[in-house]
Design an enzyme around this catalytic site. Structure first.
Site, PDB file in Angstrom:
ATOM      1  N   THR A  55       2.003   9.248   2.176  1.00 49.04           N
ATOM      2  CA  THR A  55       1.162   8.143   1.306  1.00 49.04           C
ATOM      3  C   THR A  55       1.538   7.508   1.877  1.00 49.04           C
ATOM      4  O   THR A  55       1.589   6.331   3.214  1.00 49.04           O
ATOM      5  CB  THR A  55       1.950   8.068  -0.212  1.00 49.04           C
ATOM      6  OG1 THR A  55       1.691   6.700  -1.164  1.00 49.04           O
ATOM      7  CG2 THR A  55       3.665   7.860  -0.222  1.00 49.04           C
ATOM      8  N   ASP A  56      -0.022   6.027   1.735  1.00 53.89           N
ATOM      9  CA  ASP A  56       0.052   4.857   2.533  1.00 53.89           C
ATOM     10  C   ASP A  56       1.179   3.734   1.493  1.00 53.89           C
ATOM     11  O   ASP A  56       1.662   2.791   2.579  1.00 53.89           O
ATOM     12  CB  ASP A  56      -1.084   4.760   1.829  1.00 53.89           C
ATOM     13  CG  ASP A  56      -1.616   4.194   0.517  1.00 53.89           C
ATOM     14  OD1 ASP A  56      -0.714   4.161  -0.486  1.00 53.89           O
ATOM     15  OD2 ASP A  56      -2.899   3.648   0.291  1.00 53.89           O
ATOM     16  N   GLU A  57       1.780   4.370   0.280  1.00 52.99           N
ATOM     17  CA  GLU A  57       3.203   3.494  -0.126  1.00 52.99           C
ATOM     18  C   GLU A  57       4.301   3.046   0.909  1.00 52.99           C
ATOM     19  O   GLU A  57       4.599   2.347   0.565  1.00 52.99           O
ATOM     20  CB  GLU A  57       3.337   3.958  -1.068  1.00 52.99           C
ATOM     21  CG  GLU A  57       1.984   3.764  -2.785  1.00 52.99           C
ATOM     22  CD  GLU A  57       2.392   3.848  -3.807  1.00 52.99           C
ATOM     23  OE1 GLU A  57       3.762   4.008  -3.958  1.00 52.99           O
ATOM     24  OE2 GLU A  57       1.232   4.509  -4.313  1.00 52.99           O
TER      25      GLU A  57
ATOM     26  N   TYR B 253       9.940   6.366  -5.651  1.00 55.61           N
ATOM     27  CA  TYR B 253       9.238   7.389  -5.001  1.00 55.61           C
ATOM     28  C   TYR B 253       8.513   7.152  -3.747  1.00 55.61           C
ATOM     29  O   TYR B 253       8.532   7.297  -2.753  1.00 55.61           O
ATOM     30  CB  TYR B 253       7.560   7.032  -5.908  1.00 55.61           C
ATOM     31  CG  TYR B 253       6.088   7.633  -4.758  1.00 55.61           C
ATOM     32  CD1 TYR B 253       6.929   8.937  -4.781  1.00 55.61           C
ATOM     33  CD2 TYR B 253       5.712   7.306  -4.188  1.00 55.61           C
ATOM     34  CE1 TYR B 253       4.827   9.294  -4.660  1.00 55.61           C
ATOM     35  CE2 TYR B 253       4.107   7.828  -4.158  1.00 55.61           C
ATOM     36  CZ  TYR B 253       4.064   8.846  -3.753  1.00 55.61           C
ATOM     37  OH  TYR B 253       3.316   9.783  -2.677  1.00 55.61           O
TER      38      TYR B 253
ATOM     39  N   LYS C 142       8.988   8.979  -0.224  1.00 53.65           N
ATOM     40  CA  LYS C 142       8.164   9.647   0.466  1.00 53.65           C
ATOM     41  C   LYS C 142       8.578   9.872   1.373  1.00 53.65           C
ATOM     42  O   LYS C 142       8.371  10.091   3.403  1.00 53.65           O
ATOM     43  CB  LYS C 142       6.875   9.331   0.091  1.00 53.65           C
ATOM     44  CG  LYS C 142       6.310   9.698  -1.481  1.00 53.65           C
ATOM     45  CD  LYS C 142       6.577  11.771  -0.545  1.00 53.65           C
ATOM     46  CE  LYS C 142       5.524  11.842   0.068  1.00 53.65           C
ATOM     47  NZ  LYS C 142       4.447  13.344  -0.479  1.00 53.65           N
TER      48      LYS C 142
HETATM   49  P1  NAD Z   1       1.263  15.682  -8.524  1.00 55.46           P
HETATM   50  O1  NAD Z   1       2.050  15.267  -8.995  1.00 55.46           O
HETATM   51  O2  NAD Z   1      -0.448  16.068  -8.963  1.00 55.46           O
HETATM   52  O3  NAD Z   1       1.411  17.280  -8.295  1.00 55.46           O
HETATM   53  C1  NAD Z   1       2.801  17.898  -7.592  1.00 55.46           C
HETATM   54  C2  NAD Z   1       3.207  19.754  -7.331  1.00 55.46           C
HETATM   55  O4  NAD Z   1       4.073  19.499  -7.369  1.00 55.46           O
HETATM   56  C3  NAD Z   1       2.427  19.347  -8.715  1.00 55.46           C
HETATM   57  O5  NAD Z   1       1.676  20.753  -8.819  1.00 55.46           O
HETATM   58  C4  NAD Z   1       3.893  19.978  -8.928  1.00 55.46           C
HETATM   59  O6  NAD Z   1       4.366  21.665  -9.546  1.00 55.46           O
HETATM   60  C5  NAD Z   1       4.516  20.051  -7.865  1.00 55.46           C
HETATM   61  N1  NAD Z   1       5.393  20.090  -7.436  1.00 55.46           N
HETATM   62  C6  NAD Z   1       6.775  19.421  -7.265  1.00 55.46           C
HETATM   63  N2  NAD Z   1       7.859  19.365  -7.306  1.00 55.46           N
HETATM   64  C7  NAD Z   1       8.374  20.827  -6.775  1.00 55.46           C
HETATM   65  C8  NAD Z   1       9.389  21.381  -5.901  1.00 55.46           C
HETATM   66  N3  NAD Z   1      10.576  20.875  -6.136  1.00 55.46           N
HETATM   67  N4  NAD Z   1       9.026  22.550  -4.588  1.00 55.46           N
HETATM   68  C9  NAD Z   1       7.350  23.114  -5.626  1.00 55.46           C
HETATM   69  N5  NAD Z   1       6.662  22.067  -5.868  1.00 55.46           N
HETATM   70  C10 NAD Z   1       6.667  21.053  -6.105  1.00 55.46           C
HETATM   71  O7  NAD Z   1       0.522  15.189  -7.345  1.00 55.46           O
HETATM   72  P2  NAD Z   1      -0.227  15.315  -6.617  1.00 55.46           P
HETATM   73  O8  NAD Z   1      -0.594  13.964  -6.751  1.00 55.46           O
HETATM   74  O9  NAD Z   1      -1.284  16.453  -6.130  1.00 55.46           O
HETATM   75  O10 NAD Z   1       0.316  14.503  -4.534  1.00 55.46           O
HETATM   76  C11 NAD Z   1       0.521  15.428  -4.174  1.00 55.46           C
HETATM   77  C12 NAD Z   1       1.277  14.903  -2.566  1.00 55.46           C
HETATM   78  O11 NAD Z   1      -0.017  14.076  -2.117  1.00 55.46           O
HETATM   79  C13 NAD Z   1       2.397  14.579  -2.694  1.00 55.46           C
HETATM   80  O12 NAD Z   1       2.753  14.650  -1.601  1.00 55.46           O
HETATM   81  C14 NAD Z   1       1.545  12.763  -2.998  1.00 55.46           C
HETATM   82  O13 NAD Z   1       2.873  12.019  -1.937  1.00 55.46           O
HETATM   83  C15 NAD Z   1       0.655  12.761  -1.939  1.00 55.46           C
HETATM   84  N6  NAD Z   1      -0.482  11.759  -2.360  1.00 55.46           N
HETATM   85  C16 NAD Z   1      -1.117  11.719  -3.618  1.00 55.46           C
HETATM   86  C17 NAD Z   1      -1.928  10.409  -3.607  1.00 55.46           C
HETATM   87  C18 NAD Z   1      -2.356  10.692  -5.313  1.00 55.46           C
HETATM   88  O14 NAD Z   1      -2.920   9.193  -5.191  1.00 55.46           O
HETATM   89  N7  NAD Z   1      -2.328  11.026  -6.346  1.00 55.46           N
HETATM   90  C19 NAD Z   1      -2.091  10.004  -2.166  1.00 55.46           C
HETATM   91  C20 NAD Z   1      -1.390  10.086  -0.840  1.00 55.46           C
HETATM   92  C21 NAD Z   1      -0.818  10.773  -1.056  1.00 55.46           C
HETATM   93  O1  DAU Z   2      -1.748   4.570  -2.828  1.00 57.95           O
HETATM   94  C1  DAU Z   2      -1.043   6.216  -2.257  1.00 57.95           C
HETATM   95  C2  DAU Z   2      -0.167   6.462  -3.998  1.00 57.95           C
HETATM   96  O2  DAU Z   2      -1.590   6.474  -5.455  1.00 57.95           O
HETATM   97  C3  DAU Z   2       0.229   7.926  -4.351  1.00 57.95           C
HETATM   98  O3  DAU Z   2       1.129   8.114  -3.069  1.00 57.95           O
HETATM   99  C4  DAU Z   2       0.474   8.113  -5.384  1.00 57.95           C
HETATM  100  O4  DAU Z   2       1.502   9.470  -5.938  1.00 57.95           O
HETATM  101  C5  DAU Z   2      -0.310   7.951  -6.553  1.00 57.95           C
HETATM  102  O5  DAU Z   2       0.081   8.085  -7.524  1.00 57.95           O
HETATM  103  C6  DAU Z   2      -0.830   6.505  -6.346  1.00 57.95           C
HETATM  104  O6  DAU Z   2       0.363   5.660  -6.719  1.00 57.95           O
HETATM  105  P1  DAU Z   2       0.012   4.160  -7.572  1.00 57.95           P
HETATM  106  O7  DAU Z   2       1.218   3.618  -8.000  1.00 57.95           O
HETATM  107  O8  DAU Z   2      -0.854   2.974  -7.251  1.00 57.95           O
HETATM  108  O9  DAU Z   2      -1.250   5.223  -8.948  1.00 57.95           O
HETATM  109  P2  DAU Z   2      -1.000   5.055 -10.695  1.00 57.95           P
HETATM  110  O10 DAU Z   2      -2.612   5.515 -10.711  1.00 57.95           O
HETATM  111  O11 DAU Z   2      -0.362   4.530 -11.218  1.00 57.95           O
HETATM  112  O12 DAU Z   2      -1.392   2.941 -10.747  1.00 57.95           O
HETATM  113  C7  DAU Z   2      -2.553   2.847  -9.768  1.00 57.95           C
HETATM  114  C8  DAU Z   2      -2.959   1.176 -10.444  1.00 57.95           C
HETATM  115  O13 DAU Z   2      -3.129   0.375 -11.818  1.00 57.95           O
HETATM  116  C9  DAU Z   2      -0.957   0.301  -9.645  1.00 57.95           C
HETATM  117  O14 DAU Z   2      -1.339  -0.786  -9.389  1.00 57.95           O
HETATM  118  C10 DAU Z   2      -0.612   0.051 -11.202  1.00 57.95           C
HETATM  119  C11 DAU Z   2      -2.193  -0.031 -11.469  1.00 57.95           C
HETATM  120  N1  DAU Z   2      -1.561   0.590 -13.165  1.00 57.95           N
HETATM  121  C12 DAU Z   2      -1.214   2.297 -13.826  1.00 57.95           C
HETATM  122  C13 DAU Z   2      -0.943   2.308 -14.738  1.00 57.95           C
HETATM  123  C14 DAU Z   2      -0.890   4.017 -14.749  1.00 57.95           C
HETATM  124  C15 DAU Z   2      -1.697  -0.222 -14.442  1.00 57.95           C
HETATM  125  O15 DAU Z   2      -2.127  -1.822 -14.595  1.00 57.95           O
HETATM  126  N2  DAU Z   2      -1.424   0.043 -15.893  1.00 57.95           N
HETATM  127  C16 DAU Z   2      -1.086   1.712 -15.194  1.00 57.95           C
HETATM  128  O16 DAU Z   2      -1.299   2.557 -16.924  1.00 57.95           O
END
Ligand code: NAD
Ligand code: DAU
Length: 361
Positions: A133-135, A159, A163
């Site tokens: 992630t970019d975080e 988190y 990562k």
């Molecule tokens: P998600 O939470 O929707 O899915 C995670 C999946 O991993 C789930 O299906 C869960 O059951 C599985 N899981 C959790 N723990 C596990 C374990 N110990 N063994 C096997 N499976 C397990 O997450 P996502 O949003 O799909 O993100 C996927 C990946 O991409 C993550 O590594 C996250 O850090 C990264 N990522 C997410 C975003 C985003 O915006 N969602 C952006 C950048 C990177």
């Molecule tokens: O940047 C990549 C990341 O993006 C991934 O690594 C994470 O897995 C993914 O969850 C996401 O993280 P964020 O914290 O940016 O996403 P989230 O959707 O939780 O929140 C997006 C923005 O909105 C953040 O600034 C928090 C804000 N927010 C979120 C929720 C859930 C609100 O204002 N209200 C809310 O109820």
């Protein structure tokens, strides 16, 4: 030939598996623990498809992972499995340490043993792709340049710290053991099968139910948004042609303030599913916007410089924010049954814990 995908029942992982099998016939072994975020319904259209083998299990289970590797002899592992929600990491970081750090470590150990046993072309062609992630780069000021791959690591939440630790382990396994790794650091994804604890699906879900749309703090935090299908195509491209040991930033060149994202969602919903459709006594979904207590340690701005992947691998996103967000809203409107099925049980408990605070404005 096959690939082992971990976390392939989650949001991005399931999109990746579906896209992969739409593009080619190379089998996928999908290892997922099915935590609250994993949902086999995402993969429903693969039922009976011999190219997809689902295995419920933990990436940290060395015995299971080693036997899957030995049995299927994959040419690559793509690691999506993680705890992914920042707010949950604030309420309870332990699972983030366990899965994202210890789990990735155990997975790397199993993969290293498997890779050591390979020979010739199988060994040379093997890849371990770690999805990150970019975080990990921390928070940017308003005018600072976007994150490049050389930006220092400054994670601010449990988190992102977990990562970051996993990224460091992956890097170390390349430098120390020569494991052929690739790491991708992506910005905020949105699209189908996004669990409604995250901003975009939460807002769509709450709006259609006439519930408050919670904005943390002043709503001026900035994220870069990428349509999930574009993230999947970038990962495929890095797997295909990325240079070993390299990191690739993936982003949509779509920086938006949270409040603007929520306004856009309300406007599209007003057009496609006006409140009157659901007998809601409001003129616009915008009137549901509610300011709530800010997220502790809330990162102010993320921005991704995705020029390296474009320059080296010729990848760029296909969707603009405008096209991707409209598709996404339409998908949620068309898939209300999917939303209903996952917004029960554990989801309700989470919403009660997280949003139990009073609105601040
Ligand atoms: P998600 O939470 O929707 O899915 C995670 C999946 O991993 C789930 O299906 C869960 O059951 C599985 N899981 C959790 N723990 C596990 C374990 N110990 N063994 C096997 N499976 C397990 O997450 P996502 O949003 O799909 O993100 C996927 C990946 O991409 C993550 O590594 C996250 O850090 C990264 N990522 C997410 C975003 C985003 O915006 N969602 C952006 C950048 C990177
Ligand atoms: O940047 C990549 C990341 O993006 C991934 O690594 C994470 O897995 C993914 O969850 C996401 O993280 P964020 O914290 O940016 O996403 P989230 O959707 O939780 O929140 C997006 C923005 O909105 C953040 O600034 C928090 C804000 N927010 C979120 C929720 C859930 C609100 O204002 N209200 C809310 O109820």
């Amino acid at each position: 030939m096959s690939v082992l995908v971990t976390g392939g029942a989650g949001f991005i992982g399931s999109n990746f598996v579906l896209d992969w099998l739409d593009q080619c016939d190379e089998p996928v072994i999908n290892l997922d623990a099915l935590t609250y975020a994993g949902n086999l319904e995402n993969l429903a259209r693969l039922q009976g498809d011999a190219r997809h083998t689902f295995v419920r299990g933990d990436i940290g289970d060395a015995g299971l992972v080693s036997s899957l590797l030995a049995e299927h002899q994959p040419r690559a592992v793509v690691n999506f499995a993680a705890e992914s929600h920042v707010d949950r990491s604030i309420h309870g970081p332990a699972e983030f340490i366990q899965t994202n750090i210890v789990g990735t470590f155990n997975l790397l150990e199993s993969v290293r043993a498997y890779w050591n046993g390979l020979e010739g072309e199988a060994k040379a062609g093997f890849r371990f792709l770690h999805v990150s992630t970019d975080e990990v780069y921390g928070s940017l000021g308003k005018t600072e340049p976007a994150f490049t791959e050389t930006h220092r690591y400054e994670p601010n939440s449990p988190y992102s710290a977990s990562k970051a630790a996993s990224d460091h382990l992956v890097r170390a396994y390349h430098h120390t053991y020569g494991l052929p790794v690739l790491t991708t650091n992506c910005s905020n994804n949105y699209g189908p099968y996004h669990f409604p604890e995250k901003l975009i699906p939460l807002v769509i879900h709450n709006a259609l139910a006439g519930k408050p749309l919670p904005i943390y703090g002043d709503g001026q935090q900035i994220r870069d948004w990428l349509y999930v299908g574009d993230h999947c195509s970038a990962i495929r491209r890095v797997l295909e042609a990325g240079r070993l040991g390299e990191t690739y930033n993936i982003g949509g060149w779509n920086e938006k303030a949270n409040l603007d994202v929520v306004h856009t969602l309300c406007d599209i919903l007003d057009e496609l599913a006006p409140p009157a459709t659901f007998n809601l006594p409001i003129a616009s979904y915008r009137s549901l916007i509610t300011y709530v207590k800010d997220r502790p340690g809330h990162d102010r701005r993320y921005a991704i410089d995705a020029s390296k992947i474009q320059r080296e691998l010729g990848w760029k996103p296909a969707e603009t924010f405008e096209t991707g967000i409209r598709k996404t809203v339409q998908w949620y409107l068309n898939n209300q049954a999917w939303v209903r099925n996952i917004t029960s049980g554990e989801y309700r408990n989470w919403v009660e814990t997280q949003y139990a605070v009073e609105a601040v404005a």
